[in-house]
Design a protein around this motif. Sequence first.
Motif, mmCIF file in Angstrom:
data_model
loop_
_atom_site.group_PDB
_atom_site.id
_atom_site.type_symbol
_atom_site.label_atom_id
_atom_site.label_comp_id
_atom_site.label_asym_id
_atom_site.label_seq_id
_atom_site.Cartn_x
_atom_site.Cartn_y
_atom_site.Cartn_z
ATOM 1 N N SER A 279 0.474 5.426 0.485
ATOM 2 C CA SER A 279 -0.401 6.542 0.840
ATOM 3 C C SER A 279 0.125 7.789 0.136
ATOM 4 O O SER A 279 1.304 8.113 0.230
ATOM 5 C CB SER A 279 -0.399 6.742 2.349
ATOM 6 N N LYS B 119 -5.069 6.085 -1.460
ATOM 7 C CA LYS B 119 -4.405 4.841 -1.077
ATOM 8 C C LYS B 119 -4.222 4.049 -2.361
ATOM 9 O O LYS B 119 -5.190 3.682 -3.025
ATOM 10 C CB LYS B 119 -5.238 4.031 -0.090
ATOM 11 N N GLN C 131 0.840 -1.190 0.000
ATOM 12 C CA GLN C 131 0.000 0.000 0.000
ATOM 13 C C GLN C 131 0.881 1.248 0.000
ATOM 14 O O GLN C 131 1.893 1.292 0.704
ATOM 15 C CB GLN C 131 -0.894 0.025 1.244
#
Length: 194
Positions: free
Chosen positions: A132, A178, A130
């Motif tokens: 951000s 995200k 992931q």
Amino acid sequence: MKSIYGKYFKIGLSFWAVCFIVLFFFYLIILAPQERLRRATERKLADTNRLAQSARDAAEERNKNRLLEQLSSSGNRLKDFVVEQENAANLTFDIGRISSEIKLNSFSSIFTSGEGTLKTDNYRHVNTRQISVNFNSSFNKFAIFLNALERSRPVIFVDTFSITRSTERDSGHKVDMKLAVLVGKSAEATGIDG
């Protein structure tokens, strides 16, 4: 006379009823299981013939070449979607380069450990990472950035995003995204067969 015919009729009817019941049980006990066995054997024979035919086809040189070509193209397509573990850290730099080209304000990106909606727990050779991303921009620049992410190789998936409308005219709208990327697991960690 009628009573004699009625008596013979009842005896004949009883005889045929007994014969029908005997034949019915004969069918249920002997013939029906054999029919099921015959159908199962025919299915197995058809599967074996199909497997033998595919083995004969695979043994032909032109089919071997075609299968090797398909395997090669599948590997190339996989590279469009999965980044190697060694190159995963460079993704933030690539995303930063894209944002610089578009001139997004207050851009920041960082790998996070949070769980996104993209689940890859069941896969043996791929993990999800992931990223951000936060920045300020107009809606047009956001759309350009999103389009650039969609066209990038390896593919960068937009997991979630939110846009907060700015009250100030010049600062741009606040965007929180995200992103998810597929990262190949290293061969040493997973072993040959995963």
